[in-house]
Scaffold this motif. Sequence first.
Motif, PDB file in Angstrom:
ATOM      1  N   LEU A  15      -0.001   0.114  37.722  1.00 47.60           N
ATOM      2  CA  LEU A  15      -1.216  -0.457  37.154  1.00 47.60           C
ATOM      3  C   LEU A  15      -1.130  -0.651  35.649  1.00 47.60           C
ATOM      4  N   SER A  16      -0.465   0.259  34.952  1.00 51.83           N
ATOM      5  CA  SER A  16      -0.405   0.145  33.498  1.00 51.83           C
ATOM      6  C   SER A  16       0.430  -1.057  33.060  1.00 51.83           C
ATOM      7  N   ALA A  17       1.242  -1.607  33.985  1.00 49.65           N
ATOM      8  CA  ALA A  17       2.120  -2.721  33.634  1.00 49.65           C
ATOM      9  C   ALA A  17       1.560  -4.069  34.085  1.00 49.65           C
ATOM     10  N   LYS A  18       0.358  -4.092  34.677  1.00 46.27           N
ATOM     11  CA  LYS A  18      -0.196  -5.327  35.226  1.00 46.27           C
ATOM     12  C   LYS A  18      -1.212  -5.941  34.264  1.00 46.27           C
ATOM     13  N   ASN A  19      -1.235  -7.286  34.246  1.00 45.23           N
ATOM     14  CA  ASN A  19      -2.277  -7.940  33.466  1.00 45.23           C
ATOM     15  C   ASN A  19      -3.523  -8.138  34.334  1.00 45.23           C
ATOM     16  N   ALA A  20      -4.591  -8.591  33.721  1.00 40.25           N
ATOM     17  CA  ALA A  20      -5.883  -8.653  34.408  1.00 40.25           C
ATOM     18  C   ALA A  20      -5.839  -9.577  35.620  1.00 40.25           C
ATOM     19  N   ALA A  21      -5.160 -10.707  35.501  1.00 36.88           N
ATOM     20  CA  ALA A  21      -5.120 -11.661  36.610  1.00 36.88           C
ATOM     21  C   ALA A  21      -4.394 -11.076  37.815  1.00 36.88           C
ATOM     22  N   VAL A  22      -3.299 -10.378  37.564  1.00 37.34           N
ATOM     23  CA  VAL A  22      -2.540  -9.759  38.653  1.00 37.34           C
ATOM     24  C   VAL A  22      -3.373  -8.668  39.323  1.00 37.34           C
ATOM     25  N   LEU A  23      -4.092  -7.890  38.522  1.00 37.60           N
ATOM     26  CA  LEU A  23      -4.933  -6.834  39.084  1.00 37.60           C
ATOM     27  C   LEU A  23      -6.076  -7.414  39.911  1.00 37.60           C
ATOM     28  N   ASP A  24      -6.639  -8.524  39.476  1.00 36.52           N
ATOM     29  CA  ASP A  24      -7.705  -9.168  40.254  1.00 36.52           C
ATOM     30  C   ASP A  24      -7.192  -9.585  41.622  1.00 36.52           C
ATOM     31  N   ARG A  25      -5.978 -10.129  41.665  1.00 39.30           N
ATOM     32  CA  ARG A  25      -5.405 -10.543  42.949  1.00 39.30           C
ATOM     33  C   ARG A  25      -5.117  -9.329  43.822  1.00 39.30           C
ATOM     34  N   ALA A  26      -4.636  -8.250  43.208  1.00 39.54           N
ATOM     35  CA  ALA A  26      -4.330  -7.031  43.970  1.00 39.54           C
ATOM     36  C   ALA A  26      -5.597  -6.434  44.562  1.00 39.54           C
ATOM     37  N   ARG A  27      -6.702  -6.482  43.791  1.00 40.45           N
ATOM     38  CA  ARG A  27      -7.971  -5.968  44.306  1.00 40.45           C
ATOM     39  C   ARG A  27      -8.502  -6.824  45.446  1.00 40.45           C
ATOM     40  N   GLY A  28      -8.040  -8.043  45.553  1.00 40.99           N
ATOM     41  CA  GLY A  28      -8.474  -8.896  46.647  1.00 40.99           C
ATOM     42  C   GLY A  28      -7.585  -8.814  47.863  1.00 40.99           C
ATOM     43  N   SER A  29      -6.563  -7.946  47.801  1.00 46.58           N
ATOM     44  CA  SER A  29      -5.639  -7.875  48.942  1.00 46.58           C
ATOM     45  C   SER A  29      -5.156  -6.455  49.209  1.00 46.58           C
ATOM     46  N   ASP A  30      -4.448  -5.854  48.260  1.00 53.44           N
ATOM     47  CA  ASP A  30      -3.776  -4.579  48.520  1.00 53.44           C
ATOM     48  C   ASP A  30      -4.703  -3.374  48.418  1.00 53.44           C
ATOM     49  N   PHE A  31      -5.709  -3.444  47.566  1.00 54.82           N
ATOM     50  CA  PHE A  31      -6.700  -2.374  47.512  1.00 54.82           C
ATOM     51  C   PHE A  31      -8.062  -2.988  47.222  1.00 54.82           C
ATOM     52  N   ALA A  32      -9.100  -2.232  47.579  1.00 63.19           N
ATOM     53  CA  ALA A  32     -10.464  -2.739  47.442  1.00 63.19           C
ATOM     54  C   ALA A  32     -11.329  -1.676  46.790  1.00 63.19           C
ATOM     55  N   VAL A  33     -12.374  -2.128  46.107  1.00 66.12           N
ATOM     56  CA  VAL A  33     -13.273  -1.234  45.381  1.00 66.12           C
ATOM     57  C   VAL A  33     -14.684  -1.397  45.921  1.00 66.12           C
ATOM     58  N   LEU A  34     -15.258  -0.297  46.394  1.00 64.99           N
ATOM     59  CA  LEU A  34     -16.661  -0.272  46.807  1.00 64.99           C
ATOM     60  C   LEU A  34     -17.451   0.331  45.650  1.00 64.99           C
ATOM     61  N   LEU A  35     -18.199  -0.515  44.951  1.00 58.87           N
ATOM     62  CA  LEU A  35     -18.914  -0.077  43.758  1.00 58.87           C
ATOM     63  C   LEU A  35     -20.152   0.730  44.120  1.00 58.87           C
ATOM     64  N   GLN A  36     -20.589   1.578  43.191  1.00 57.20           N
ATOM     65  CA  GLN A  36     -21.771   2.392  43.453  1.00 57.20           C
ATOM     66  C   GLN A  36     -22.994   1.505  43.660  1.00 57.20           C
ATOM     67  N   ASP A  37     -23.117   0.443  42.883  1.00 58.91           N
ATOM     68  CA  ASP A  37     -24.167  -0.550  43.091  1.00 58.91           C
ATOM     69  C   ASP A  37     -23.606  -1.594  44.047  1.00 58.91           C
ATOM     70  N   VAL A  38     -23.868  -1.415  45.351  1.00 59.97           N
ATOM     71  CA  VAL A  38     -23.218  -2.271  46.348  1.00 59.97           C
ATOM     72  C   VAL A  38     -23.673  -3.717  46.275  1.00 59.97           C
ATOM     73  N   THR A  39     -24.789  -3.985  45.598  1.00 58.02           N
ATOM     74  CA  THR A  39     -25.202  -5.383  45.467  1.00 58.02           C
ATOM     75  C   THR A  39     -24.152  -6.185  44.692  1.00 58.02           C
ATOM     76  N   ARG A  40     -23.315  -5.498  43.919  1.00 57.90           N
ATOM     77  CA  ARG A  40     -22.238  -6.175  43.194  1.00 57.90           C
ATOM     78  C   ARG A  40     -21.082  -6.524  44.125  1.00 57.90           C
ATOM     79  N   ASN A  41     -21.048  -5.946  45.325  1.00 56.14           N
ATOM     80  CA  ASN A  41     -20.042  -6.294  46.323  1.00 56.14           C
ATOM     81  C   ASN A  41     -20.508  -7.423  47.246  1.00 56.14           C
ATOM     82  N   LEU A  42     -21.800  -7.794  47.137  1.00 55.02           N
ATOM     83  CA  LEU A  42     -22.378  -8.702  48.122  1.00 55.02           C
ATOM     84  C   LEU A  42     -23.111  -9.864  47.454  1.00 55.02           C
ATOM     85  N   LEU A  43     -23.275 -10.962  48.216  1.00 53.50           N
ATOM     86  CA  LEU A  43     -24.119 -12.087  47.802  1.00 53.50           C
ATOM     87  C   LEU A  43     -25.394 -12.024  48.629  1.00 53.50           C
TER      88      LEU A  43
END
Length: 284
Positions: free
Chosen positions: A77-105
């Motif tokens: 993670l320390s070697a990744k730029n923001a764009a790469v991390l965004d793609r990784a969060r959309g595939s390899d790992f996922a984040v469930l935020l405390q305010d779940v409305t931020r996970n949903l439309l």
Amino acid sequence: MTPGDTPPIVTVEGLVQIYSIEGQDVAALSGVILTVQRGEIVALVGPSGAGKSTLLNVLAGLMSPSAGRVRLAGHELSAKNAAVLDRARGSDFAVLLQDVTRNLLPYLSVRQNVELGWPKSVRAGIDIDGILDIVDIAPDLRPQPVRAISGAARQLTAIAATLATNPSVLLADEPTSSLAGAEVRAVTDAILRANRELGTTVIAVTHDLDVATALDARIITIRDGRIRMDARAGNTLVSIREDGSLPLPDDVLGQFPAGTQVTVRPGEDADTFVVRRAGGDDHR
């Protein structure tokens, strides 16, 4: 490769996170060392301000570590730029935020929210309804807009939406914080089923030890930015720190309170040592 030879899916080495508050540097995390095996459920437990949410944010790539090494789901993670991390969060790992409305439309239906993350080429043998079944959202709720359903159903929808991206690791920040009673159990059961049926590794922050117990989790206790205890399979593990100090579990501190003078010597085999209160009995 046997299961015991499988490398950890999460590795944290010497993690330090420093904030600057009114010109003063404050260490939110101090030399954290942690490994998580594929398929584990880990609960990060501790009081407010202990550093558990900071650790989760670093693992999620939402915060760059001040020092140390963090590797998660194949990403340094320390070697990744923001764009790469965004793609990784959309595939390899996922984040469930405390305010779940931020996970949903909110204007989309339950089903449509889950479809947004669906990697059709990835999941064989399971469809959108299969994911919704895992989190136990009733069929009559699935066409409903998210804004029209209960808080508990929104939380389950958010879990389903994160699972739909097919993550190896689910990072959940206080997944039951706004719920009570049977609603809490519905969420912990959904996470347990995701772990067992999909093999998803789960790392969840919670202030509630009962939630950690309901998740049948390995419990990591964090205090003052350090891992204090690591409890799994009925055993409590602690790590000797770089300065040679040893954070003792609370029950041991009851016998050896701060300031107690002890002697320490190697045990009868290479894997033990003996602690003895000055003038007292041995403890192994």
